[in-house]
Design an enzyme around this catalytic site. Structure first.
Site, PDB file in Angstrom:
ATOM      1  N   MET A 165       0.819  -1.210   0.000  1.00  9.12           N
ATOM      2  CA  MET A 165       0.000   0.000   0.000  1.00  9.12           C
ATOM      3  C   MET A 165       0.853   1.261   0.000  1.00  9.12           C
ATOM      4  SD  MET A 165      -2.871   1.288   2.751  1.00  9.12           S
ATOM      5  CE  MET A 165      -3.650   2.889   2.468  1.00  9.12           C
ATOM      6  N   HIS A 171       4.545 -12.179  -0.909  1.00 12.83           N
ATOM      7  CA  HIS A 171       4.351 -10.743  -0.750  1.00 12.83           C
ATOM      8  C   HIS A 171       5.297 -10.131   0.290  1.00 12.83           C
ATOM      9  CE1 HIS A 171       2.083  -7.065  -1.292  1.00 12.83           C
ATOM     10  NE2 HIS A 171       1.840  -6.971   0.002  1.00 12.83           N
ATOM     11  N   ASP A 193       3.743 -13.924  -5.514  1.00 14.08           N
ATOM     12  CA  ASP A 193       2.955 -13.057  -4.641  1.00 14.08           C
ATOM     13  C   ASP A 193       1.468 -13.309  -4.902  1.00 14.08           C
ATOM     14  OD1 ASP A 193       1.655 -10.935  -3.344  1.00 14.08           O
ATOM     15  OD2 ASP A 193       3.283  -9.523  -3.746  1.00 14.08           O
TER      16      ASP A 193
END
Length: 273
Positions: free
Chosen positions: A96, A253, A224
């Site tokens: 993010m 990830h 991922d």
């Protein structure tokens, strides 16, 4: 405790370690600056000043009701840069946090930034649309939010297994580290946790890739399952003018833990260039 106050009077918890050229580390959802500590230690020992902070609503920062859109989050980053006096900065955004880097480069014209790095980043656009047919379905994110509302602790127990690539055979991180990450995630407010899902899933950064006018390192794992590389970093690398993409074969990830030594080496190599 180091606190920076944003224009809307939100207090951000900041760690400012070492001296030298500044590197600002932005954490991913649903974590805090604590997730970066392995890399922060190595970077300080390599001669860099490392600044990391807890996103509003997460970790030790205050938990306002509003402000979880990327405009406000990039304004928070601008406040950190301005109030720490950091110049010639390298911004490093994980997951993010890559969106905050992008919005800072476009909304604040990349002021004081000389390099950027995107690690397992959500850029350029996560959501499936007619003009983004390979994106993730809206229903997947709706389901995430409903599961978080129903039992946040149970949701995170499952979420972090995928995040770190844990399977029947694979165990790239310890159970204890998993428990630590879950405890960090539970520090956030429920409001912040949900609103940030909405922001990172629905914000389209495709038109902002050209705002990256500095050398940019992109690192992403090929396995991922949280932010698939095909719809994220491979696309971002095509749209960012001075981008270099490094793919970690078979990696999940959470590279800051599963591949922490290689990630630290690649970051330092990039910083020295």
């Amino acid at each position: 405790m180091n606190i920076i106050t944003t224009p809307d009077n939100t207090e951000l918890f900041v760690k400012d370690w070492g001296s030298g050229q500044p590197v600002i580390l932005l954490s991913g959802w649903p974590l805090s600056s604590a997730s970066w500590e392995d890399q922060a230690m190595v970077l300080v020992e390599a001669g860099y000043r490392v600044i990391s902070y807890d996103r509003r609503g997460f970790g030790r920062s205050s938990q306002p009701w509003n402000g979880y859109d990327y405009d406000t989050l990039s304004d928070d980053l601008a406040a950190v840069i301005q109030q720490t006096g950091a110049v010639d900065v390298t911004l490093v955004g994980f997951s993010m946090g890559g969106g905050e880097v992008a919005r800072y480069m476009s909304r604040h014209q990349g002021k004081s930034v000389v390099k950027t790095a995107l690690i397992s980043s959500v850029l350029p656009f996560m959501l499936k649309r007619s003009n983004n047919p390979d994106g993730e379905e809206q229903e997947m994110f709706n389901s995430m939010i409903e599961d978080i509302k129903a039992d946040r602790a149970k949701f995170f127990a499952g979420f972090f297994k995928k995040f770190f690539g844990i399977g029947i055979i694979a165990q790239p991180v310890s159970d204890e580290l998993m428990q630590w990450m879950q405890s960090i995630a539970m520090q956030a407010s429920l409001r912040a946790t949900i609103e940030c899902v909405k922001s990172f899933s629905s914000t389209d950064f495709r038109d902002e890739l050209s705002a990256f006018n500095v050398p940019t390192l992109i690192i992403h794992g090929t396995d991922d399952k949280t932010v698939p590389i095909e719809i994220s970093s491979r696309e971002a690398a095509q749209g960012i003018p001075q981008a270099k993409l490094i793919e970690y074969e078979g990696a999940p990830h959470g590279l800051f833990a599963t591949d922490k030594d290689m990630l630290s080496r690649d970051l330092i190599s990039f910083l020295k260039q």
